[in-house]
Motif scaffolding. Structure first.
Motif, mmCIF file in Angstrom:
data_model
loop_
_atom_site.group_PDB
_atom_site.id
_atom_site.type_symbol
_atom_site.label_atom_id
_atom_site.label_comp_id
_atom_site.label_asym_id
_atom_site.label_seq_id
_atom_site.Cartn_x
_atom_site.Cartn_y
_atom_site.Cartn_z
ATOM 1 N N GLU A 117 0.817 -1.219 0.000
ATOM 2 C CA GLU A 117 0.000 0.000 0.000
ATOM 3 C C GLU A 117 0.851 1.269 0.000
ATOM 4 O O GLU A 117 0.367 2.351 -0.355
ATOM 5 C CB GLU A 117 -0.929 0.010 1.223
ATOM 6 C CG GLU A 117 -2.030 -1.033 1.198
ATOM 7 C CD GLU A 117 -1.517 -2.441 1.496
ATOM 8 O OE1 GLU A 117 -0.362 -2.564 1.981
ATOM 9 O OE2 GLU A 117 -2.262 -3.400 1.234
ATOM 10 N N ASP A 118 2.124 1.152 0.361
ATOM 11 C CA ASP A 118 2.995 2.334 0.399
ATOM 12 C C ASP A 118 3.206 2.928 -0.988
ATOM 13 O O ASP A 118 3.510 4.117 -1.113
ATOM 14 C CB ASP A 118 4.357 1.976 1.007
ATOM 15 C CG ASP A 118 4.254 1.655 2.489
ATOM 16 O OD1 ASP A 118 3.275 2.077 3.126
ATOM 17 O OD2 ASP A 118 5.162 0.962 3.011
ATOM 18 N N ILE A 119 3.048 2.118 -2.039
ATOM 19 C CA ILE A 119 3.275 2.656 -3.393
ATOM 20 C C ILE A 119 2.175 3.629 -3.808
ATOM 21 O O ILE A 119 2.354 4.407 -4.741
ATOM 22 C CB ILE A 119 3.393 1.527 -4.445
ATOM 23 C CG1 ILE A 119 2.083 0.748 -4.567
ATOM 24 C CG2 ILE A 119 4.547 0.599 -4.106
ATOM 25 C CD1 ILE A 119 2.097 -0.292 -5.690
ATOM 26 N N LEU A 120 1.054 3.615 -3.087
ATOM 27 C CA LEU A 120 -0.033 4.532 -3.419
ATOM 28 C C LEU A 120 0.332 5.975 -3.097
ATOM 29 O O LEU A 120 -0.191 6.913 -3.709
ATOM 30 C CB LEU A 120 -1.312 4.141 -2.657
ATOM 31 C CG LEU A 120 -1.898 2.768 -3.001
ATOM 32 C CD1 LEU A 120 -3.086 2.463 -2.109
ATOM 33 C CD2 LEU A 120 -2.286 2.712 -4.474
ATOM 34 N N GLN A 121 1.236 6.175 -2.151
ATOM 35 C CA GLN A 121 1.653 7.507 -1.754
ATOM 36 C C GLN A 121 3.011 7.877 -2.347
ATOM 37 O O GLN A 121 3.544 8.944 -2.050
ATOM 38 C CB GLN A 121 1.736 7.588 -0.220
ATOM 39 C CG GLN A 121 0.498 7.095 0.513
ATOM 40 C CD GLN A 121 -0.750 7.855 0.090
ATOM 41 O OE1 GLN A 121 -0.717 9.061 -0.153
ATOM 42 N NE2 GLN A 121 -1.879 7.140 0.015
ATOM 43 N N SER A 122 3.540 7.017 -3.179
ATOM 44 C CA SER A 122 4.876 7.246 -3.731
ATOM 45 C C SER A 122 4.797 7.657 -5.199
ATOM 46 O O SER A 122 3.869 7.282 -5.923
ATOM 47 C CB SER A 122 5.719 5.967 -3.602
ATOM 48 O OG SER A 122 6.934 6.095 -4.300
ATOM 49 N N LYS A 123 5.786 8.420 -5.642
ATOM 50 C CA LYS A 123 5.875 8.802 -7.047
ATOM 51 C C LYS A 123 6.814 7.873 -7.820
ATOM 52 O O LYS A 123 7.089 8.090 -8.999
ATOM 53 C CB LYS A 123 6.361 10.251 -7.163
ATOM 54 C CG LYS A 123 5.375 11.267 -6.587
ATOM 55 C CD LYS A 123 5.887 12.680 -6.777
ATOM 56 C CE LYS A 123 4.893 13.698 -6.201
ATOM 57 N NZ LYS A 123 5.363 15.096 -6.372
#
Length: 238
Positions: A117-123
């Motif tokens: 889920e951390d990739i949802l906030q990552s560019k």
């Protein structure tokens, strides 16, 4: 003298035929290649049958098989292509078999991106196999849709190439098969986010040697090896 030469030639031809009969050419999807490489060593020790292995994406091997590549057995990462080959090449129903079930993992070389889920906030970009040719790419796309990922993807031709992209740091994260992520920091992906990848094979050249290989591949004796690479065995062989 002529009879002796004929006898010698006959013996050489017989020896050549026996040598050819005790070898197999296996086409294997890239995700299962690490398993087959290990399995081939023990298989040859036990049976005396040598395996020649060709590996690429499932889609590529399907096209090669369809157009006459000299494979004895094709191990796919899906069920659809073996069945399609069986129908198009007019093979027997029994030529198709289920041999494994594969799982996905989330790989991250960035300590900040610890969970899927951390990739949802990552560019940062995410590496996956191309869904057009690789079944594990289809499953990875299902995961990204399930979590509503809107970011950029790096598409590899197959999961082995996706592993290479991760090693080259073309992106810090990826969604790949567990079989190619043994030496990478990874976490399992909940199976509720994608359809388990059920993998089938098809016997393209039905011989006793091919059947020996299929029986070995689907026997309980290889269960531990499957589990090492994140696979489970099929519930049945058809």
């Amino acid at each position: 003298m002529a009879i002796k030469r004929i006898t010698t030639l006959f013996c050489l031809l017989l020896l050549l035929a026996q040598t050819q009969a005790e070898s197999l050419h296996i086409a294997v999807t890239a995700s299962f290649r690490p398993v087959l490489d290990e399995l081939a060593i023990e298989f040859e020790k036990e049976t005396g049958i040598a395996l020649t292995v060709s590996s690429a994406s499932t889609g590529t091997l399907y096209q090669q098989s369809l157009h006459g590549a000299p494979f004895d057995v094709f191990l796919s990462a899906d069920k659809q292509r073996p069945r399609a080959l069986q129908e198009k090449l007019k093979l027997s129903e029994e030529s198709v078999f289920i041999y494994a079930k594969g799982e996905l993992v989330f790989v991250s070389t960035d300590p900040v991106l610890k969970k899927l889920e951390d990739i949802l906030q990552s560019k940062q970009r995410v590496i996956i196999a191309n869904a057009k040719v690789a079944p594990f790419g289809v499953a990875a796309e299902q995961v990204l849709v399930s979590i509503n990922y809107q970011g950029e993807k790096v598409l590899a031709n197959n999961v082995m190439q996706a592993q290479q992209y991760l090693n080259l740091r073309l992106a810090p994260t990826g969604i790949v098969s567990a079989s190619v992520a043994l030496n990478l920091p990874s976490t399992p992906i909940p199976q509720s986010l994608y359809e388990l990848v059920e993998q089938a094979g098809v016997v393209l050249n039905d011989t006793p040697v091919s059947q020996t290989f299929v029986k070995y591949l689907t026997s309980p004796k290889v269960l531990e090896l499957y589990q090492k690479y994140g696979y489970s065995m099929a519930d049945s062989t058809h």
